[in-house]
Motif scaffolding. Structure first.
Motif, PDB file in Angstrom:
ATOM      1  N   ASN A  30     -32.848  23.750  25.198  1.00  0.00           N
ATOM      2  CA  ASN A  30     -32.202  22.738  24.362  1.00  0.00           C
ATOM      3  C   ASN A  30     -33.101  21.551  24.051  1.00  0.00           C
ATOM      4  O   ASN A  30     -32.648  20.579  23.433  1.00  0.00           O
ATOM      5  CB  ASN A  30     -30.915  22.248  25.045  1.00  0.00           C
ATOM      6  N   ARG A 118     -27.451  20.044  26.077  1.00  0.00           N
ATOM      7  CA  ARG A 118     -27.999  19.161  25.043  1.00  0.00           C
ATOM      8  C   ARG A 118     -29.424  18.765  25.375  1.00  0.00           C
ATOM      9  O   ARG A 118     -29.914  18.985  26.481  1.00  0.00           O
ATOM     10  CB  ARG A 118     -27.122  17.911  24.890  1.00  0.00           C
ATOM     11  N   ASP A 119     -30.064  18.170  24.399  1.00  0.00           N
ATOM     12  CA  ASP A 119     -31.462  17.770  24.507  1.00  0.00           C
ATOM     13  C   ASP A 119     -31.592  16.598  25.486  1.00  0.00           C
ATOM     14  O   ASP A 119     -31.038  15.522  25.259  1.00  0.00           O
ATOM     15  CB  ASP A 119     -31.952  17.369  23.118  1.00  0.00           C
ATOM     16  N   ALA A 251     -22.669  17.568  27.772  1.00  0.00           N
ATOM     17  CA  ALA A 251     -24.125  17.682  27.673  1.00  0.00           C
ATOM     18  C   ALA A 251     -24.692  18.326  28.933  1.00  0.00           C
ATOM     19  O   ALA A 251     -25.608  19.147  28.866  1.00  0.00           O
ATOM     20  CB  ALA A 251     -24.745  16.305  27.454  1.00  0.00           C
TER      21      ALA A 251
END
Length: 339
Positions: A30, A118-119, A251
């Motif tokens: 991600n 998530r990043d 996330a």
């Protein structure tokens, strides 16, 4: 550290090798293009086979591993209450300032029972705003705060029933200030002085030492839940929008309590973890259908509806239940198919 490098630290024993692999694999997949994870892994009794499995599972991904061995001679004197030597690994985070390279002035500590969606670059460059660390408030703080508020700390320290308490599984740390203010050493001193009174061990010690000096992150960055006890869940000051975002699209999903790979029990959302485990090359993953059925049985309609009504900000759902009571069965089953 370069501007596109995230310094990550983790500590495991051999039972958490697969957990670490899934955590780092999901994080790497991600990441934004051009970013990489510079990862320092401190292990206790890691077998060559487990280390090779982690290395192989991360091959070709933007992750560089630095395998380190815990110096037990530096750790053991501080933990008179340990029942199992393997528990030593959870204390590694207290030694981050002493053991990581001096060039690392900011580090993201990750537990090995996470699933990252998530990043992490979104988290990495958040400003500390004068704080030493960033973390998500613990979702079950009542017992921790009540217990710590009864301890008569020396030197004017005080932990009240209203003092915010964070979960230590995901921490972004200003390592320069951590070193300067001896956070790890002071936490160790607390553990030695109060011994068995700190049932939360290193997490308790860090909450006491960092009281008033940590920044609250939205719950999406360390979403941890025990659906069998939804009425105890605490949003930690998060807004309804933040809670809804964390519920629907966390996330970072943190599997506190029972682990997805446990043969004794399967926690909520195990299916997501096993899907990621398969992608990471963990060969022992069970059939997805088997885990889905277990998940449905464990997190039954009654508990699911209580949790949704209390935490997910589903306005009007109570009225719908009164008008169409059969949704107590159909809605949870529909939600199961949507995950």
């Amino acid at each position: 550290m370069s501007g596109r490098t995230i310094a990550v630290a983790a500590a495991i024993d051999d039972t958490f090798a697969n957990g670490l692999l899934v955590t780092l694999h999901s994080a790497a997949r991600n990441l934004s293009p051009g970013w990489k994870l510079e990862t320092y892994v401190f292990g206790f009794e890691i077998t060559p086979a487990s280390r090779a499995r982690v290395d192989q599972g991360l091959a070709g991904l933007p992750v560089r591993l630095h395998w380190r061995k815990l110096d037990l001679s530096a750790v053991d004197p501080y933990w008179p209450g340990l029942n199992n030597p393997r528990d030593t690994t959870c204390y590694y985070r207290l030694f981050l300032g002493d053991t990581l390279p001096e060039t690392v002035d900011r580090v993201l500590f990750l537990d090995a029972d996470l699933l990252i969606h998530r990043d992490l670059a979104e988290l990495w460059h958040l400003p500390f705003e004068g704080n030493i660390a960033m973390a998500v408030p613990d979702a079950y703080p009542r017992g921790h705060r009540s217990r710590l508020s009864r301890i008569a700390f020396a030197d004017g320290q005080r932990f009240t029933g209203d003092t915010p308490y964070f979960n230590a599984g995901v921490q972004l740390i200003d390592l320069s200030r951590w070193r300067t203010e001896r956070i790890g050493s002071r936490a160790c001193e607390l553990l030695w002085k109060y011994k068995d009174q700190l049932d939360g061990r290193d997490q308790d010690a860090l909450n006491i030492t960092l009281a008033g000096r940590w920044k609250r992150l939205p719950p999406t960055w360390n979403f941890h839940e025990l659906p069998e006890g939804p009425d105890d869940w605490d949003a930690g000051g998060a807004s309804p929008t933040e809670v809804a975002d964390a519920v629907r699209h966390p996330a970072i999903l943190h599997y506190i309590g029972w682990k997805p790979w446990s043969r004794a029990w399967r926690p909520h959302r195990s299916r997501l973890w096993w899907r990621a485990a398969r992608a990471a090359g963990v060969a022992t993953a069970p059939r997805i259908l088997h885990v889905a059925i277990w998940d449905a049985l464990f997190w039954g309609p009654h508990t699911r509806l209580r949790w949704l009504l209390r935490r997910a900000n589903h306005r009007g759902f109570a009225l719908l239940m009164l008008m169409r009571p059969w949704t107590a069965v159909t809605y949870p089953l529909w939600r199961l198919t949507q995950r």
